[in-house]
Design a protein around this motif. Structure first.
Motif, PDB file in Angstrom:
ATOM      1  N   GLY A 523     -12.045   6.073  -7.970  1.00 21.00           N
ATOM      2  CA  GLY A 523     -11.855   5.850  -6.535  1.00 21.00           C
ATOM      3  C   GLY A 523     -11.473   7.566  -5.978  1.00 21.00           C
ATOM      4  O   GLY A 523     -11.095   8.451  -6.681  1.00 21.00           O
ATOM      5  N   TYR A 524     -11.556   7.515  -4.730  1.00 24.90           N
ATOM      6  CA  TYR A 524     -11.536   8.728  -4.010  1.00 24.90           C
ATOM      7  C   TYR A 524      -9.847   9.135  -3.587  1.00 24.90           C
ATOM      8  O   TYR A 524      -9.681   8.880  -2.444  1.00 24.90           O
ATOM      9  CB  TYR A 524     -12.071   8.892  -2.919  1.00 24.90           C
ATOM     10  CG  TYR A 524     -13.785   8.640  -3.318  1.00 24.90           C
ATOM     11  CD1 TYR A 524     -14.631   9.567  -3.727  1.00 24.90           C
ATOM     12  CD2 TYR A 524     -14.397   7.468  -3.130  1.00 24.90           C
ATOM     13  CE1 TYR A 524     -15.962   9.436  -3.931  1.00 24.90           C
ATOM     14  CE2 TYR A 524     -15.579   7.023  -3.524  1.00 24.90           C
ATOM     15  CZ  TYR A 524     -16.320   8.265  -3.678  1.00 24.90           C
ATOM     16  OH  TYR A 524     -17.817   8.053  -4.345  1.00 24.90           O
ATOM     17  N   ASP A 525      -9.149   9.121  -4.568  1.00 18.26           N
ATOM     18  CA  ASP A 525      -7.846   9.417  -4.422  1.00 18.26           C
ATOM     19  C   ASP A 525      -7.298  10.631  -5.415  1.00 18.26           C
ATOM     20  O   ASP A 525      -7.870  11.249  -6.195  1.00 18.26           O
ATOM     21  CB  ASP A 525      -7.167   8.159  -4.926  1.00 18.26           C
ATOM     22  CG  ASP A 525      -7.108   7.534  -5.972  1.00 18.26           C
ATOM     23  OD1 ASP A 525      -7.937   8.380  -7.157  1.00 18.26           O
ATOM     24  OD2 ASP A 525      -7.015   6.462  -6.284  1.00 18.26           O
ATOM     25  N   ALA A 526      -6.144  10.696  -5.628  1.00 18.85           N
ATOM     26  CA  ALA A 526      -5.397  11.803  -6.492  1.00 18.85           C
ATOM     27  C   ALA A 526      -5.558  11.540  -7.908  1.00 18.85           C
ATOM     28  O   ALA A 526      -5.867  12.735  -8.311  1.00 18.85           O
ATOM     29  CB  ALA A 526      -3.826  11.933  -6.052  1.00 18.85           C
ATOM     30  N   ARG A 527      -5.683  10.385  -8.086  1.00 20.33           N
ATOM     31  CA  ARG A 527      -6.065  10.325  -9.812  1.00 20.33           C
ATOM     32  C   ARG A 527      -7.205  10.955 -10.199  1.00 20.33           C
ATOM     33  O   ARG A 527      -7.323  11.574 -11.230  1.00 20.33           O
ATOM     34  CB  ARG A 527      -6.098   8.702 -10.104  1.00 20.33           C
ATOM     35  CG  ARG A 527      -6.227   8.601 -11.642  1.00 20.33           C
ATOM     36  CD  ARG A 527      -5.328   9.217 -12.607  1.00 20.33           C
ATOM     37  NE  ARG A 527      -5.772   8.936 -13.786  1.00 20.33           N
ATOM     38  CZ  ARG A 527      -5.613   9.872 -14.890  1.00 20.33           C
ATOM     39  NH1 ARG A 527      -4.984  11.100 -14.431  1.00 20.33           N
ATOM     40  NH2 ARG A 527      -5.765   9.573 -16.011  1.00 20.33           N
ATOM     41  N   ALA A 528      -8.488  10.756  -9.407  1.00 17.17           N
ATOM     42  CA  ALA A 528      -9.384  11.431  -9.526  1.00 17.17           C
ATOM     43  C   ALA A 528      -9.382  12.880  -9.632  1.00 17.17           C
ATOM     44  O   ALA A 528     -10.129  13.546 -10.490  1.00 17.17           O
ATOM     45  CB  ALA A 528     -10.751  10.874  -8.534  1.00 17.17           C
ATOM     46  N   SER A 529      -8.823  13.490  -8.467  1.00 17.35           N
ATOM     47  CA  SER A 529      -8.537  14.782  -8.361  1.00 17.35           C
ATOM     48  C   SER A 529      -7.911  15.589  -9.696  1.00 17.35           C
ATOM     49  O   SER A 529      -8.245  16.755 -10.223  1.00 17.35           O
ATOM     50  CB  SER A 529      -7.914  15.169  -7.259  1.00 17.35           C
ATOM     51  OG  SER A 529      -8.859  14.563  -6.141  1.00 17.35           O
ATOM     52  N   GLU A 530      -6.935  14.776 -10.080  1.00 21.73           N
ATOM     53  CA  GLU A 530      -6.007  15.109 -11.336  1.00 21.73           C
ATOM     54  C   GLU A 530      -6.969  15.290 -12.425  1.00 21.73           C
ATOM     55  O   GLU A 530      -6.728  16.051 -13.193  1.00 21.73           O
ATOM     56  CB  GLU A 530      -4.717  14.271 -11.261  1.00 21.73           C
ATOM     57  CG  GLU A 530      -3.900  14.533 -10.341  1.00 21.73           C
ATOM     58  CD  GLU A 530      -2.763  13.549 -10.504  1.00 21.73           C
ATOM     59  OE1 GLU A 530      -2.660  12.607 -11.521  1.00 21.73           O
ATOM     60  OE2 GLU A 530      -1.782  13.233  -9.650  1.00 21.73           O
ATOM     61  N   LEU A 531      -7.774  14.236 -12.793  1.00 18.56           N
ATOM     62  CA  LEU A 531      -8.474  14.224 -13.991  1.00 18.56           C
ATOM     63  C   LEU A 531      -9.694  15.242 -13.814  1.00 18.56           C
ATOM     64  O   LEU A 531      -9.750  15.839 -14.854  1.00 18.56           O
ATOM     65  CB  LEU A 531      -9.089  12.832 -14.145  1.00 18.56           C
ATOM     66  CG  LEU A 531     -10.141  12.542 -15.312  1.00 18.56           C
ATOM     67  CD1 LEU A 531      -9.466  13.021 -16.616  1.00 18.56           C
ATOM     68  CD2 LEU A 531     -10.783  11.091 -15.308  1.00 18.56           C
ATOM     69  N   LEU A 532     -10.161  15.560 -12.664  1.00 23.37           N
ATOM     70  CA  LEU A 532     -11.230  16.546 -12.764  1.00 23.37           C
ATOM     71  C   LEU A 532     -10.601  18.026 -13.083  1.00 23.37           C
ATOM     72  O   LEU A 532     -11.212  18.971 -13.313  1.00 23.37           O
ATOM     73  CB  LEU A 532     -11.839  16.430 -11.412  1.00 23.37           C
ATOM     74  CG  LEU A 532     -12.897  15.174 -11.059  1.00 23.37           C
ATOM     75  CD1 LEU A 532     -13.477  15.180  -9.615  1.00 23.37           C
ATOM     76  CD2 LEU A 532     -14.056  15.119 -12.232  1.00 23.37           C
ATOM     77  N   ALA A 533      -9.327  17.941 -12.272  1.00 21.41           N
ATOM     78  CA  ALA A 533      -8.804  19.426 -12.607  1.00 21.41           C
ATOM     79  C   ALA A 533      -8.337  19.529 -13.972  1.00 21.41           C
ATOM     80  O   ALA A 533      -8.562  20.566 -14.539  1.00 21.41           O
ATOM     81  CB  ALA A 533      -7.744  19.515 -11.658  1.00 21.41           C
ATOM     82  N   GLU A 534      -7.962  18.318 -14.541  1.00 17.24           N
ATOM     83  CA  GLU A 534      -7.403  18.453 -15.834  1.00 17.24           C
ATOM     84  C   GLU A 534      -8.739  18.975 -16.928  1.00 17.24           C
ATOM     85  O   GLU A 534      -8.378  19.817 -17.747  1.00 17.24           O
ATOM     86  CB  GLU A 534      -7.024  17.164 -16.276  1.00 17.24           C
ATOM     87  CG  GLU A 534      -6.362  17.156 -17.834  1.00 17.24           C
ATOM     88  CD  GLU A 534      -6.072  15.599 -18.315  1.00 17.24           C
ATOM     89  OE1 GLU A 534      -5.940  15.395 -19.335  1.00 17.24           O
ATOM     90  OE2 GLU A 534      -5.778  14.871 -17.349  1.00 17.24           O
ATOM     91  N   LEU A 535      -9.856  18.353 -16.565  1.00 18.10           N
ATOM     92  CA  LEU A 535     -10.978  18.420 -17.313  1.00 18.10           C
ATOM     93  C   LEU A 535     -11.705  20.020 -16.892  1.00 18.10           C
ATOM     94  O   LEU A 535     -12.605  20.251 -17.641  1.00 18.10           O
ATOM     95  CB  LEU A 535     -12.028  17.302 -17.163  1.00 18.10           C
ATOM     96  CG  LEU A 535     -11.521  16.007 -17.663  1.00 18.10           C
ATOM     97  CD1 LEU A 535     -12.545  14.942 -17.431  1.00 18.10           C
ATOM     98  CD2 LEU A 535     -11.086  16.108 -19.361  1.00 18.10           C
ATOM     99  N   GLY A 536     -11.329  20.449 -16.051  1.00 14.16           N
ATOM    100  CA  GLY A 536     -11.937  21.803 -15.457  1.00 14.16           C
ATOM    101  C   GLY A 536     -13.230  21.558 -14.714  1.00 14.16           C
ATOM    102  O   GLY A 536     -13.919  22.321 -14.846  1.00 14.16           O
TER     103      GLY A 536
END
Length: 619
Positions: A523-536
């Motif tokens: 989904g286009y929310d904070a969770r997706a952004s956090e995971l992408l940031a975590e994975l670099g």
């Protein structure tokens, strides 16, 4: 009654029956004797002399000591009795035992004057029949019997005297032959023949021929057989049989065929056992054409040869003429015999060598229908033949027969069938073979998954990816990317997250397209952004995915798998704890913990595949 059905318990007494021991019954009905005395079959025994000879030789039996025989030459019946049973015979015939009928003496002595001019006695008694003629010879040859007054100037009494002397000589010939004194028997029979062939009988020739054959004097036996034919006397079946068998034992095929042809010419029907021996002789010489010829001759004579004859012709023709082999195997199926599996195997192997998948399929199906068990060699052969021919359904059906035998490895056959199914665009068959492979195969998994995605079925493709990783398949970036794409397409957020983490470890980073798939799944929310940031991973470029785009975005098509590079393998092996594996959504895991299968050579850290996955692997 069959007059040739002998009782093994009844003793054979030489000379116990005689032409002198007969009572004339006339040509009237035998109803008063039915059930009291044995009546010989008039179609088989047509003379008193033949009956006497058969009884004394033991060719057939009469346990009661009395029997009724038909005389074709006299057109009537005689009551024949064994020596010492005269009173019993008279009682059966309802004739006083003290009465001497003319026929009670030698039947040829029924004239007004006896032998040597001695008048007959009791001439006032019941009139006897005409003199009993010797039995007619086979096939209508002249019997050599001259009725009284038929062109001879000799008085009747003198004619009878000559006949009695000749008969005595013939009886002596029989006695000598039966005692094994063949040389004297031969000399005496030669004297009789010099006096005229009309005095000889088939029985005498038969005795001589059989005696010589039994003693191994084949040349002599054949000589007397030919002399009988030259005398217009056709020897009996036993004579021909004895000579034929002797030649068979010597392997003299030319002589055997010549004698069998003579039997056919003179309408002497060889016994079934003779045909069996002749066929065996040619089978031993590995001559399928001759085996076939004599099988047909036996059939024309009304016989069905032994089972071994059919086995021989099938096996021999399987080496030389597949069409003939199939023809005779079909004929054998119409008999009461059940040919062994080796005959079916030989025919199937021929068609496998010829590349005739249809014929091999037909005979293997026949074997199964009869409850037979085709060999593994035949089954694997027909599977391979159907694969080569592109007949995927039949190849799969026969592969099932092979797989049913647990000790038979079928991995290579499954892989070949998989490839054939993909060439034929039979994706379901390819998927079934993939799920049955003993070892997970990344390349074939990706190939079927691509086909399913192209067909618009990402859910099934996702199941294939999960099945691969559930079985500890090596972590391959292409498969991880495929799993991520199918999770995004089916809305499996947890599965997409696990796939993204493993893909990051295996590939180093996520591409923009893969990051877009993560956003689509989570989904286009904070969770997706956090995971992408975590994975670099960098955020997707505009146009790849955006908050306002549809929930389902286009799914990148995974490329055909290539062998993984050494660096990828090294990363997979060097960081087992970090990489893990994408666990399927069906695996149970704790809250907030990503659980996946252990590296390839380790043990699993998560539960095994669910029952549904196991069922899918064993459809």
């Amino acid at each position: 009654d069959n007059p040739f059905h002998a009782s093994s318990q009844e003793p054979v007494t030489s000379g116990a029956w005689s032409m002198d021991q007969t009572i004339w019954l006339g040509d009237s009905s035998l109803e008063n004797l039915t059930g009291k005395v044995r009546i010989l079959d008039r179609d088989l025994i047509m003379s008193v002399s033949a009956a006497v000879e058969g009884l004394n030789r033991g060719s057939f039996r009469c346990q009661s000591g009395t029997c009724v025989v038909y005389s074709a030459s006299n057109q009537g019946y005689f009551l024949l009795y064994r020596q010492g049973l005269r009173d019993d015979a008279c009682a059966l015939a309802m004739v006083p035992s003290g009465t001497l009928h003319p026929e009670d003496r030698n039947p040829v002595e029924n004239s007004a004057q006896g032998v040597g001019g001695v008048p007959q006695q009791h001439s006032t008694q019941l009139p006897g029949p005409p003199p009993i003629q010797p039995p007619p010879q086979q096939l209508g040859f002249d019997t050599g019997v001259f009725p009284s007054g038929s062109g001879t100037s000799t008085p009747h009494s003198q004619t009878l005297g000559v006949e009695v002397v000749t008969d005595n000589k013939l009886h002596k010939v029989e006695e000598l032959a039966n005692c094994g004194n063949l040389q004297m028997a031969e000399e005496l029979l030669g004297q009789v023949l010099q006096e005229g062939t009309e005095h000889a009988s088939q029985a005498v020739f038969d005795i001589m021929i059989c005696a010589f054959a039994q003693d191994g004097l084949l040349a002599k036996a054949e000589e007397w057989l030919l002399r009988a034919l030259a005398s217009n006397i056709v020897p009996g079946e036993d004579s021909f049989n004895s000579v034929v068998l002797a030649h068979c034992n010597m392997g003299a095929t030319h002589k055997v065929e010549e004698l069998m042809s003579q039997m056919k010419r003179y309408q002497v029907r060889p016994a079934k056992e003779i045909f069996d021996v002749v066929i065996r002789m040619f089978a031993d010489r590995r001559d399928p054409a001759k085996v076939e010829e004599w099988l047909l001759n036996a059939g024309q004579s009304g016989w069905t040869p032994e089972q071994a004859a059919f086995e021989s012709v099938v096996l021999l023709y399987a080496e030389a003429d597949p069409v003939k082999a199939e023809e005779w195997l079909t004929r054998a199926q119409q008999t009461e015999y059940r040919l062994p599996d080796v005959c079916f195997t030989a025919v199937v192997q021929v068609f496998l060598r010829m590349g005739s998948a249809a014929k091999a399929n037909e005979w293997l199906s026949w074997m199964l229908a009869e409850g037979r068990s085709p060999s593994v060699t035949l089954l694997t052969g027909v599977v391979s033949l159907h694969i080569e021919a592109g007949n995927v359904p039949r190849a799969e059906a026969w592969l099932g027969q092979v797989a049913g035998r647990s000790t038979v490895p079928v991995e290579d056959l499954r892989k070949s069938l998989f490839d054939a199914a993909m060439r034929a665009n039979d994706v379901p068959c390819a998927e079934r073979q993939l799920l049955e492979l003993l070892e997970p195969c990344a390349e074939r998994t990706l190939e079927v998954a691509n086909a399913l995605i192209e067909a618009g079925d990402p859910a099934r493709a996702k199941e294939l990816f999960e099945h691969y990783f559930d079985r500890n398949g090596p972590v391959v970036p292409a498969l991880c990317s495929g799993l991520l794409a199918t999770c995004a397409a089916t809305g499996d957020a947890a599965g997409a997250e696990r796939a993204a983490r493993v893909l990051t470890v295996a590939s180093g980073s996520l591409s923009s397209a893969q990051a877009a798939l993560v956003q689509q799944a989570l989904g286009y929310d904070a969770r997706a952004s956090e995971l992408l940031a975590e994975l670099g991973a960098s955020h997707p470029e505009p146009g790849v995915a955006s908050p306002g785009s549809p929930k389902q975005v286009s799914t990148p098509q995974p490329q055909r798998l290539r062998p993984p590079s050494a660096s990828a393998e090294e990363r997979t092996v060097a960081h087992p704890a970090e990489s893990g594996r994408p666990a399927s959504g069906r695996a149970k895991h704790g809250s907030g913990t990503t659980v996946g299968p252990s590296p390839r050579n380790g043990t699993r850290t998560a539960t095994t595949a669910s029952a549904k996955s196991a069922a899918r692997r064993n459809p």
